[in-house]
Structure formats: C-alpha cells, structure tokens
Design a protein around this motif. Structure first.
Motif, PDB file in Angstrom:
ATOM      1  N   ALA A 126      -1.117   3.103  -5.269  1.00  0.00           N
ATOM      2  CA  ALA A 126       0.333   2.332  -3.866  1.00  0.00           C
ATOM      3  C   ALA A 126      -0.287   1.575  -3.055  1.00  0.00           C
ATOM      4  O   ALA A 126      -1.206   0.243  -2.486  1.00  0.00           O
ATOM      5  CB  ALA A 126       1.228   3.678  -3.849  1.00  0.00           C
ATOM      6  N   VAL A 127      -1.846   2.168  -2.705  1.00  0.00           N
ATOM      7  CA  VAL A 127      -2.336   1.721  -0.941  1.00  0.00           C
ATOM      8  C   VAL A 127      -3.255   0.639  -2.014  1.00  0.00           C
ATOM      9  O   VAL A 127      -3.772  -0.169  -1.059  1.00  0.00           O
ATOM     10  CB  VAL A 127      -3.339   2.893  -0.723  1.00  0.00           C
ATOM     11  CG1 VAL A 127      -4.315   2.118   0.830  1.00  0.00           C
ATOM     12  CG2 VAL A 127      -2.553   3.736   0.269  1.00  0.00           C
ATOM     13  N   HIS A 136      -4.089  -4.752  -8.616  1.00  0.00           N
ATOM     14  CA  HIS A 136      -3.525  -3.845  -9.407  1.00  0.00           C
ATOM     15  C   HIS A 136      -3.419  -4.434 -10.416  1.00  0.00           C
ATOM     16  O   HIS A 136      -4.488  -4.782 -11.357  1.00  0.00           O
ATOM     17  CB  HIS A 136      -2.088  -5.019  -9.302  1.00  0.00           C
ATOM     18  CG  HIS A 136      -1.321  -5.554  -7.853  1.00  0.00           C
ATOM     19  ND1 HIS A 136      -0.717  -4.561  -7.357  1.00  0.00           N
ATOM     20  CD2 HIS A 136      -2.017  -6.599  -7.374  1.00  0.00           C
ATOM     21  CE1 HIS A 136      -0.236  -5.201  -6.477  1.00  0.00           C
ATOM     22  NE2 HIS A 136      -0.956  -6.035  -5.544  1.00  0.00           N
ATOM     23  N   TYR A 159      -3.475   6.150   5.676  1.00  0.00           N
ATOM     24  CA  TYR A 159      -2.372   5.298   5.195  1.00  0.00           C
ATOM     25  C   TYR A 159      -1.237   5.682   5.215  1.00  0.00           C
ATOM     26  O   TYR A 159      -0.902   6.519   4.468  1.00  0.00           O
ATOM     27  CB  TYR A 159      -2.708   4.817   4.318  1.00  0.00           C
ATOM     28  CG  TYR A 159      -3.158   3.637   3.845  1.00  0.00           C
ATOM     29  CD1 TYR A 159      -3.599   2.067   3.536  1.00  0.00           C
ATOM     30  CD2 TYR A 159      -4.631   4.556   3.387  1.00  0.00           C
ATOM     31  CE1 TYR A 159      -5.188   1.292   3.710  1.00  0.00           C
ATOM     32  CE2 TYR A 159      -6.394   3.448   3.185  1.00  0.00           C
ATOM     33  CZ  TYR A 159      -5.724   2.252   3.474  1.00  0.00           C
ATOM     34  OH  TYR A 159      -7.088   1.294   3.122  1.00  0.00           O
ATOM     35  N   SER A 162       2.581   4.540   3.898  1.00  0.00           N
ATOM     36  CA  SER A 162       2.723   4.460   2.592  1.00  0.00           C
ATOM     37  C   SER A 162       1.871   6.096   2.056  1.00  0.00           C
ATOM     38  O   SER A 162       3.020   6.486   1.366  1.00  0.00           O
ATOM     39  CB  SER A 162       2.190   3.420   0.869  1.00  0.00           C
ATOM     40  OG  SER A 162       0.827   3.035   1.898  1.00  0.00           O
ATOM     41  N   GLY A 213      -2.323  -1.094  -4.723  1.00  0.00           N
ATOM     42  CA  GLY A 213      -1.161  -2.849  -4.465  1.00  0.00           C
ATOM     43  C   GLY A 213      -1.557  -3.272  -3.256  1.00  0.00           C
ATOM     44  O   GLY A 213      -1.393  -4.423  -3.715  1.00  0.00           O
ATOM     45  N   GLU A 214      -1.078  -2.608  -2.089  1.00  0.00           N
ATOM     46  CA  GLU A 214      -0.667  -3.118  -0.866  1.00  0.00           C
ATOM     47  C   GLU A 214      -1.912  -4.142  -0.502  1.00  0.00           C
ATOM     48  O   GLU A 214      -2.121  -5.170   0.262  1.00  0.00           O
ATOM     49  CB  GLU A 214      -1.087  -2.112   0.114  1.00  0.00           C
ATOM     50  CG  GLU A 214       0.493  -1.321   0.359  1.00  0.00           C
ATOM     51  CD  GLU A 214       0.082  -0.207   1.295  1.00  0.00           C
ATOM     52  OE1 GLU A 214      -0.272   0.196   2.000  1.00  0.00           O
ATOM     53  OE2 GLU A 214       1.327   0.857   1.377  1.00  0.00           O
ATOM     54  N   GLU A 215      -2.949  -3.551  -0.650  1.00  0.00           N
ATOM     55  CA  GLU A 215      -4.342  -4.331  -0.723  1.00  0.00           C
ATOM     56  C   GLU A 215      -4.856  -4.868  -1.737  1.00  0.00           C
ATOM     57  O   GLU A 215      -5.606  -6.049  -1.405  1.00  0.00           O
ATOM     58  CB  GLU A 215      -6.008  -3.203  -0.324  1.00  0.00           C
ATOM     59  CG  GLU A 215      -5.325  -2.275   0.101  1.00  0.00           C
ATOM     60  CD  GLU A 215      -6.084  -2.873   2.166  1.00  0.00           C
ATOM     61  OE1 GLU A 215      -6.170  -4.308   1.945  1.00  0.00           O
ATOM     62  OE2 GLU A 215      -5.309  -2.274   3.266  1.00  0.00           O
ATOM     63  N   GLY A 216      -4.233  -5.302  -3.115  1.00  0.00           N
ATOM     64  CA  GLY A 216      -4.439  -6.261  -3.447  1.00  0.00           C
ATOM     65  C   GLY A 216      -4.677  -5.964  -4.907  1.00  0.00           C
ATOM     66  O   GLY A 216      -5.095  -7.100  -5.195  1.00  0.00           O
TER      67      GLY A 216
END
Length: 309
Positions: free
Chosen positions: A73-74, A81, A25, A27, A76-79
């Motif tokens: 962070a990854v 949270h 990733y 990010s 979060g990117e994948e939904g």
C-alpha cells in the motif's frame, strides 16, 4: 518496465517485521488496525513483541499478510504499482489482495482459518518437511516415487532448479532425506514447520477450507495473478475458490511460475514483505533476472531513486 510484486510466504516471519513501515506511515498503521479489528486481537503486538505467537501458523499467516499488504500500500502511494502479482503459498493471498480479488479484511480472516486448519490437520510428529539442495526435479521426483511404495512423500515446492522441498509422513520424509544424501544432494535440511504442508495429508483440511471459501465473495481481478498450482495466471476470479483449495494439497510451482511470468513480459520482480528468500530464489532460477525486495522503508527509497534516475 513490466513489474511483478511477488509476496513472501510462511517461514519469512521474524519479530519486528513491518515495524519501520508501521512507525513511519499512517497508511501502514491503518492496515494493521484493520487486521486487528478483523481478528479481534492486536496484530502489531504479535508482529513486534510476541516471540511465541509470531511462529504459530494461525497467527503467522495473518501477520505476514498484514505486513506485506501494508508495504504494498505504501509502495502504491509512492507511485510503484504492480502490473501483475504472485506469491509463495500464503503469499498468493497477498497477491490476490493486491489485485482486488479479495478484500483485505476477508483475506486476513481466511488465512487465520487456513492456518488453524493446516496446524490441526495432522497430529504432531506424524508429518515432516525437508529442503533438498543440489538435486534437480527429476532426481527428487524419482526419490519420492521409490519411497512412496511404502511411505508417502511428495514434492511440496519447486523453488529453484536445484532447491526442492519434500513433504509427507515422518517416515517417508526421513527415508527420502537419506536417499537424497546418498544420491549426491549438497544439503538436506529438515524444516521447522507444524505439518506436512502441500501434500495429500492435508486433504481433510482442504475439504473443510473449501466450505469456508464457498461462502466468500470474490471480485474481478484488476491485474493478472499467477497461481502456485498451475504456474499460470488465474483465468478469472471464478477460479479463486477452487485454486486456493487445491493449493493446500498441491505442489507450489514457484520456479515454473516465475519463468511463465518472464515469458509474459515481466522485466522487474520485487519481493514485497518480510525476508528476501524469494529474491534469492528468483536469482537462482535465472541469473539474468535482477530482483529486488522491500521489507524496510530504506529499500523502498532506493527503489524510488532508481525509478526516478
């Protein structure tokens, strides 16, 4: 489902931690770059290739924080949270970053300084830590009380109902280890750490760190963060400086913290960062909890499959 991210503490580090996220990733790589810039050193090199530095407290702490934040962070990117967050000792910094209470670069600098102060606080050989397995809190506290008449020792961590950690002078911890064995502990293990963390012996380091924290700006918390010191959620970001100072010398109330989070409605605990120690602690605290952990992309993919299923 109310989800808590629970972040790894010191001791979870290993060479190669976070590498699969770093390789997969962009990010995650960006977060490693930010940490390297904040400290003016190559953090990816330390995490993936430097067998010595990865275990030195001033480097271990920013390394674990960076890996944990990159994974979060990854996620979060994948939904995925968190609705709230917590951590074990050092992991509380990752939890505060996840809540927006501390900026990531600032947190990296803080834990680097914290690690240096903790390492220098007590001369080599004068302090120790040990895990006691198979005795309850009351039994271990009573051992600490009887030993401290001559040599200081305290409970540094309440990890599970039957796993606690001692911290104190070398003599105090050795005496307490003997007593724990005599009183029926299943196992007593000296820990390979560089100082008597979470004890009053770190008071000079805590005072110095308090000065560093007083110059730091903290932001409002976007989600509740639970404190190792009180086991409850921070009242607001105004408490961050005081509670992080206290955390250096006070017991880590991990078991109590997890129980309060469950009382507050958390149904899903996800350990984020290297290792799966906290996952095993959470299972031991209450068998009805079904924690998971994410330290590799394959585990994140499993979690995503479950969530979509």
């Amino acid at each position: 489902m109310k989800t808590a991210f629970v972040f790894s503490g010191q001791g979870a580090q290993y060479l190669g931690m976070g590498k699969e996220f770093y390789d997969t990733y962009a990010s995650a790589r960006a977060i490693f770059d930010q940490a390297s810039e904040a400290l003016d050193l190559d953090l990816a090199e330390i995490c993936f290739n430097d067998e010595k530095k990865i275990h030195l407290t001033p480097y271990t702490q920013p390394a674990i924080l960076t890996v944990s934040h990159a994974i979060a962070a990854v996620m979060g990117e994948e939904g995925i949270h968190p609705d709230c967050s917590a951590g074990l000792s050092l992991g509380e910094y990752s939890a505060l970053v996840a809540s927006g209470g501390i900026g990531f670069k600032e947190a990296v600098r803080l834990v680097h300084k914290r690690g240096s102060l903790m390492e220098e606080a007590v001369p080599d050989g004068e302090g120790k830590m040990a895990a006691v397995i198979g005795l309850d809190a009351e039994a271990v506290e009573s051992i600490c009380t009887s030993v401290t008449e001559n040599n200081y020792v305290t409970v540094a961590n309440y990890n599970t109902p039957s796993q606690l950690v001692l911290s104190g002078t070398a003599e105090g911890v050795e005496q307490a280890m003997k007593l724990a064995e005599e009183r029926g502990a299943k196992r007593v293990v000296e820990l390979n750490v560089s100082g008597p963390f979470h004890s009053q012996l770190l008071e000079p380091a805590a005072q110095e760190f308090s000065e560093v924290l007083s110059q730091q700006t903290f932001n409002p918390l976007t989600i509740p963060v639970y404190s190792n010191v009180t086991a409850s959620a921070y009242p607001d970001s105004g408490a961050i400086s005081h509670l992080l100072t206290e955390q250096m010398t006070s017991s880590v109330r991990f078991e109590q913290m997890i129980r309060i989070m469950a009382e507050d409605g958390v149904e899903r605990f996800i350990e984020v960062g290297p290792g799966k120690t906290l996952k095993s602690f959470i299972k031991a605290i209450d068998k009805s909890f079904k924690p998971s952990n994410v330290e590799k992309p394959s585990q994140l993919n499993k979690l995503l499959e479950k969530s979509s299923g």
